[in-house]
Design an enzyme around this catalytic site. Structure first.
Site, PDB file in Angstrom:
ATOM      1  N   ASP A   1      48.107  35.783  45.641  1.00  0.00           N
ATOM      2  CA  ASP A   1      48.604  35.319  46.936  1.00  0.00           C
ATOM      3  C   ASP A   1      48.703  33.799  46.979  1.00  0.00           C
ATOM      4  O   ASP A   1      49.563  33.248  47.658  1.00  0.00           O
ATOM      5  CB  ASP A   1      47.668  35.783  48.066  1.00  0.00           C
ATOM      6  CG  ASP A   1      47.924  37.234  48.443  1.00  0.00           C
ATOM      7  OD1 ASP A   1      49.039  37.724  48.196  1.00  0.00           O
ATOM      8  OD2 ASP A   1      47.008  37.877  48.994  1.00  0.00           O
TER       9      ASP A   1
ATOM     10  N   HIS B   1      46.810  49.421  56.368  1.00  0.00           N
ATOM     11  CA  HIS B   1      46.556  48.327  55.445  1.00  0.00           C
ATOM     12  C   HIS B   1      47.739  47.371  55.348  1.00  0.00           C
ATOM     13  O   HIS B   1      47.579  46.163  55.306  1.00  0.00           O
ATOM     14  CB  HIS B   1      46.228  48.918  54.073  1.00  0.00           C
ATOM     15  CG  HIS B   1      45.806  47.911  53.059  1.00  0.00           C
ATOM     16  ND1 HIS B   1      44.557  47.361  53.026  1.00  0.00           N
ATOM     17  CD2 HIS B   1      46.495  47.331  52.034  1.00  0.00           C
ATOM     18  CE1 HIS B   1      44.483  46.502  52.025  1.00  0.00           C
ATOM     19  NE2 HIS B   1      45.641  46.462  51.416  1.00  0.00           N
TER      20      HIS B   1
ATOM     21  N   LYS C   1      43.528  31.870  51.659  1.00  0.00           N
ATOM     22  CA  LYS C   1      43.514  33.152  52.346  1.00  0.00           C
ATOM     23  C   LYS C   1      42.295  33.963  51.930  1.00  0.00           C
ATOM     24  O   LYS C   1      41.785  33.790  50.824  1.00  0.00           O
ATOM     25  CB  LYS C   1      44.779  33.936  51.998  1.00  0.00           C
ATOM     26  CG  LYS C   1      44.935  35.173  52.871  1.00  0.00           C
ATOM     27  CD  LYS C   1      46.039  36.084  52.396  1.00  0.00           C
ATOM     28  CE  LYS C   1      46.132  37.268  53.332  1.00  0.00           C
ATOM     29  NZ  LYS C   1      47.032  38.302  52.815  1.00  0.00           N
TER      30      LYS C   1
ATOM     31  N   HIS D   1      37.107  49.179  49.974  1.00  0.00           N
ATOM     32  CA  HIS D   1      37.165  50.593  49.594  1.00  0.00           C
ATOM     33  C   HIS D   1      37.238  50.793  48.086  1.00  0.00           C
ATOM     34  O   HIS D   1      36.479  51.591  47.541  1.00  0.00           O
ATOM     35  CB  HIS D   1      38.316  51.277  50.331  1.00  0.00           C
ATOM     36  CG  HIS D   1      38.082  51.389  51.810  1.00  0.00           C
ATOM     37  ND1 HIS D   1      38.365  50.364  52.672  1.00  0.00           N
ATOM     38  CD2 HIS D   1      37.551  52.376  52.558  1.00  0.00           C
ATOM     39  CE1 HIS D   1      38.037  50.731  53.903  1.00  0.00           C
ATOM     40  NE2 HIS D   1      37.537  51.952  53.860  1.00  0.00           N
TER      41      HIS D   1
ATOM     42  N   HIS E   1      38.404  43.856  49.580  1.00  0.00           N
ATOM     43  CA  HIS E   1      38.613  44.925  48.613  1.00  0.00           C
ATOM     44  C   HIS E   1      37.442  45.889  48.720  1.00  0.00           C
ATOM     45  O   HIS E   1      36.818  46.259  47.727  1.00  0.00           O
ATOM     46  CB  HIS E   1      38.814  44.374  47.194  1.00  0.00           C
ATOM     47  CG  HIS E   1      40.091  44.822  46.584  1.00  0.00           C
ATOM     48  ND1 HIS E   1      40.235  45.192  45.286  1.00  0.00           N
ATOM     49  CD2 HIS E   1      41.318  45.004  47.142  1.00  0.00           C
ATOM     50  CE1 HIS E   1      41.491  45.555  45.053  1.00  0.00           C
ATOM     51  NE2 HIS E   1      42.164  45.446  46.165  1.00  0.00           N
TER      52      HIS E   1
ATOM     53  N   ASP F   1      54.187  38.484  44.959  1.00  0.00           N
ATOM     54  CA  ASP F   1      53.404  39.293  44.033  1.00  0.00           C
ATOM     55  C   ASP F   1      53.500  40.749  44.452  1.00  0.00           C
ATOM     56  O   ASP F   1      53.908  41.066  45.562  1.00  0.00           O
ATOM     57  CB  ASP F   1      51.951  38.832  43.990  1.00  0.00           C
ATOM     58  CG  ASP F   1      51.178  39.256  45.218  1.00  0.00           C
ATOM     59  OD1 ASP F   1      51.695  39.045  46.334  1.00  0.00           O
ATOM     60  OD2 ASP F   1      50.075  39.793  45.083  1.00  0.00           O
TER      61      ASP F   1
END
Lengths: 733, 231
Positions: free
Chosen positions: A115, A47, A89, A95, A93, A267
């Site tokens: 982001d 990831h 961008k 999973h 999400h 972030d």
């Protein structure tokens, strides 16, 4: 974690391989401490590190004179003139949302929005491509309801309009839905900031949410493994979102940037503080000394847990020491807790202290630059079977009105208003074209310009041929933007695939990236940001390969926008492009015949480029009254969409060698349906002549209360519209 | 005319109201931070939509304790013009400046779409320039289900304080036209002296041609007209 276990036994529990463990020892010249190992396990997870995809992604074009920031930062940025830049961008999400749909989707929005403002941009729009399993399943309805409510709950609270998206249902997503989220922001070019520290002595400040145990292992445990019967137990790895705090973070961060207080801003997302610190230090080519015991905590925690927690709504700022007080003051005014946790130091080391003792001492770049793998790739065997299907033997039903009604009321083609009316799609007063069109159009206040935004990606096409399917995602997104009156500028992507360690899956991935790359090059479209989501599998069954494209286009003059709806009686309806007998992978084949077979529609990039140029030029000249891209469902669905949009019917007289069902439901690419006044037809023909291979075919004219196509279709608009409009809510009721 | 747009933490339509007042109405406008207490410079105070304090407790229940709200109370008592839109309406109800309460929509879902609204009283500061029976204005809320006891509803009706009701495009008040379950299809009400308005629809979202509809402008123009006529 069990601190008692020696690291040599711990690494496998954390998702690292034995060779990765050896690499870590080699980099450090010693055994890592438990805290260090935890940080490596996250930063080197699929990831965070893109270790399987990094090589292939180098194929994608990323440059263009208007690109201010390509991949590698929190978001890509393009220049749109007037001193303004657009950052955008897309991310997945998947999973977390499969385990806990509301919070999974909500925190997905939170992450992608961070982001964007982390780059200095004010978020102005979200777009959400969603893929769910079969709607007959109770689980699908539960997930759909939860995800949509989660997106609404978080995004609406932030005051960021959700202006577009797409939604497909297919049994391949039964256990593993896809929740992709895209955010777009706008800023003065001068406000661009990157996530990098620069000079030793600078202060490292953490602000807002306290750190807790939520989301520990989100990146490694959830996002980098397949699902199985233990998935339910992974619910504690899903974080909980706090949109109110995020809203305050946006305002405080932009205020700090406007005041010129910051050197770097980042972030805390996947891999939490470990990721933010190591990337900020590595990008600046400096080191950092950070005191983990200064991190404000929600509960009693070990340093290991603090370093890898994925608690939401946290930001890391780097500033000159003299400006630290001003940064903290702005935070306090917004009710945000801010704490200086460390400073930038010479060298390249990331040093973490716990009550005075150094517990981490690693080169920042060793965390940030994970391993790179060349995975084995092999063409999946199923491809021979699906490609061999003989679609010429398919028997077309005789009642084509019935076929069209069933198609428009089917899960993939029916109206999505049940979804987007739960999203605030108007706040900020920029949304000029609403969800439900080819692309959303936003005005750029104070400029006369507009932005057209679209997302696209058909997993069924990619299953049948990942190379062509990925090309279609790109060219269709571009057509959507062009049909709105915009010039396509750049794309972001989210590549959703199964387990990359499987050669058949990795082959799909490589072919899809090749297809995307070729299409982007042909259309001069740089890929400025993106995300890869692997391990979308459950019980050994992978999803269809699903690359999703997010496209940003610019309208130089927003007054020249066009919509999909027919405008007035007697306007000519014209098809740009050619309809071929291409039913492979179509909704018609799936809904009416239950087949997912054949080859997807072909893409001829030269032809595609030409037809886009014609449509674009004709809209620019100002005589196109409506324009609609032809895609899923084929021409018949495109036409009835344009009828419903304004309540005007159409009569078509079609001459073709194709079977009626082929002509109406083939999903051939490189086509637009446009309308214009009869007197403007020669202008369109002249524009088309300047290109090669763009047929201009007059299909009929606008008028009446029915859609009439030869003696094949005679459909009353109002009745059919009601069936289309209410289909999804009826299925869910 | 000088407007003050209050900014609570979590307000998110503050900038939209500010934009319309400044760019479309061409009036003077300032932001008022929720901790400020001096409202004397303003002719009209706007409580904008959004999610003040995240709406984590009941909507508006925390914002009503902001320092600025004590001043809003005094401002309204002195006859000052106050408009609360969406979350602003919820805050006014929580603060007791308007009767009733706003419960969760009966659909249990957030609703963002255009609705038709029948204008019930055009003799008010907020509706004096409305020149048609039905306005088309968007709503965007999760808690817009207005409730009040029978006596209060009777009184609101009797005194002409119900300004807007959800209706069909022809102005018929029907159950189908009620998006959120509000009692008697009520979408907007005024205070006894009509100087305080609370409404769920967002007039700022439909005040420019480019956004598709301009019916919201009739409400903004009414208040400017009211002020310029010397109240």
């Amino acid at each position: 974690m069990e601190a008692a276990k020696p690291v040599s036994e711990l690494y496998a529990d954390l998702g690292l391989t034995s060779s990765e463990f050896e690499d870590i020892k080699r980099v450090l010249g010693r055994e890592p401490s438990a805290v260090e190992l935890g940080m490596f396990s996250l930063m080197w997870s699929e990831h965070c590190s893109y270790k399987s995809s990094k090589e292939a992604l180098k194929m994608l074009p990323t440059q263009g004179p208007w690109v201010l920031q390509g991949p590698g930062e929190n978001a890509g940025i393009i220049d749109i003139g007037d001193g303004l830049a657009v950052a955008f961008k897309m991310e997945s999400h998947n999973h977390p949302s499969a385990v806990e749909p509301y919070q999974g989707a909500a925190t997905g929005i939170g992450g992608i929005v961070r982001d964007i403002f982390t780059m200095g941009a004010r978020p102005i729009a979200c777009l959400d491509p969603l893929r769910f399993g079969s709607l007959d399943k109770q689980r699908t309805r539960f997930l759909l309801g939860g995800v949509v409510a989660g997106i609404a709950g978080y995004g609406n609270c932030l005051g960021i309009p959700t202006v577009a998206g797409d939604l497909y249902f297919d049994a391949c997503y039964d256990e593993n839905p896809l929740i992709n989220v895209m955010c777009v922001g706008i800023m003065p070019v001068r406000r661009i900031i990157k996530g990098a520290a620069a000079t030793p002595g600078e202060a490292v400040i953490l602000f807002r949410n306290r750190t807790g145990r939520d989301g520990i292992g989100g990146a490694s445990v959830l996002a980098s493994q397949e699902f199985d019967e233990t998935s339910e137990a992974k619910r504690p790895s899903v974080q909980v979102g706090d949109p109110f705090t995020e809203k305050l973070l946006i305002e405080a961060s932009l205020e700090m940037l406007d005041a010129g207080l910051l050197v770097g801003l980042s972030d805390l997302g996947a891999a939490g503080i470990s990721c933010a610190l190591s990337e900020t230090a590595a990008k600046g080519g400096v080191g950092m000394a950070v005191h983990a015991d200064r991190v404000p905590l929600r509960e009693d925690m070990e340093p290991f847990e603090i370093m890898i927690s994925e608690s939401q709504e946290r930001m890391l700022a780097v500033c000159e020491p003299a400006k630290a007080a001003a940064v903290i003051e702005i935070c306090e005014r917004w009710g945000l807790k801010a704490t200086q946790i460390g400073e930038v130091i010479p060298g390249d080391k990331l040093e973490i202290y716990w009550k005075g003792e150094k517990v981490v001492d690693v080169p920042a770049s060793s965390l940030a630059d994970g391993p790179v793998y060349s995975r084995e790739s092999a063409r999946p065997q199923y491809l021979d079977r699906v490609a061999a299907a003989d679609l010429s033997t398919v028997e077309h039903p005789s009642d084509l009105n019935d076929v069209l009604m069933r198609l428009v009321a089917s899960p993939n083609l029916c109206s999505r208003h049940w979804v987007w009316e739960q999203y605030d799609h108007m706040v900020q007063l920029n949304t000029v074209v609403y969800p439900g069109s080819d692309a959303a159009v936003l005005r750029v206040k104070g400029t006369g310009k507009g932005l057209a935004l679209s997302v696209d990606g058909n997993g069924r096409y990619c299953y049948l041929d990942p190379y062509t399917g990925a090309q279609i995602a790109v060219v269709e997104a571009a057509r959507n933007v062009i049909a709105s009156g915009a010039v396509p500028a750049a794309i972001t992507n989210c590549l959703n695939f199964g387990n990359p360690e499987r050669p058949d899956i990795f082959w799909q991935f490589i072919r899809a990236v090749e297809g995307m790359s070729d299409a982007c090059r042909a259309l001069d479209l740089p890929v400025v940001s993106g995300n890869v989501s692997f391990y979308n599998e459950s019980f050994g069954e992978a999803i269809h390969p699903t690359p999703v494209i997010g496209m940003v286009g610019v309208l130089p003059d927003i007054e020249k926008r066009v919509g999909i709806g027919f405008q007035s009686q007697d306007d000519l309806i014209v098809l740009l492009g050619e309809t071929l007998p291409e039913l492979g992978g179509s909704e018609y084949l799936k809904v009416i015949h239950g087949l997912t077979e054949g080859r997807p529609p072909g893409v001829d990039l030269a032809k595609e480029r030409a037809v886009q140029a014609v449509c674009r030029e004709a809209i620019e000249q100002g005589f196109i009254l409506s324009a609609h891209d032809c895609s899923e469902g084929g021409l018949a669905v495109t036409l009835i969409d344009s009828c419903w949009a304004t309540g005007l019917g159409a009569t078509l007289r079609v001459e073709t060698d194709l079977a009626p069902a082929e002509w109406m439901f083939s999903e051939s690419q490189s086509r637009f349906v446009v309308t214009l006044k009869k007197m403007d037809l020669p202008r369109l023909q002249e524009i088309a002549r300047a290109q090669v291979g763009v047929p201009v075919e007059v299909l009929g004219w606008v008028g009446g209360k029915h859609l009439v196509i030869n003696d094949w279709i005679a459909m009353h608009l109002e009745k059919s519209r009601e069936a289309w409009r209410t289909a999804l809510e009826n299925i869910l009721a | 005319m000088r407007f003050g747009v209050v900014v609570f933490p979590g307000s998110n339509c503050d900038a939209d109201c500010y934009y319309v007042i400044k760019e479309v109405l061409a009036q003077e406008v300032y932001y008022v931070w929720h901790q400020e207490t001096d409202l004397s410079p303003y002719d009209c105070v706007v409580l904008p939509g959004g999610f003040s304090y995240g709406d984590y407790l009941r909507c508006g229940a925390i914002a009503r304790f902001s320092p600025v709200m004590e001043s809003v109370r005094g401002f309204a008592a002195a006859g000052g013009l106050v408009i609360g839109i969406c979350n602003g309406f919820q805050i006014l109800a929580e603060a007791g400046l308007l009767p009733g309460a706003l419960l969760r929509n009966t659909t249990l879902r957030f609703i963002c779409r255009y609705v038709d609204l029948r204008v019930e009283n055009t003799g008010t500061p907020w509706t004096n320039s409305v020149d048609r029976k039905v306005l088309r204005i968007p709503i965007a809320h999760n808690e817009g289900n207005f409730v009040a006891d029978e006596e209060t509803l009777d009184r609101l009706n009797r005194e002409g304080r119900v300004l807007l009701r959800y209706s069909d495009p022809e102005g018929n008040i029907t159950a189908e036209a009620n998006p959120n379950g509000a009692a008697q299809n009520i979408a907007g009400i005024a205070s006894e002296n009509f100087n305080v308005l609370g409404l769920m629809p967002h007039p700022e979202r439909c005040s420019e041609d480019i956004l598709g509809h301009t019916d919201g402008l009739t409400i903004w123009r009414s208040v400017v007209n009211h002020f310029e006529r010397g109240n």
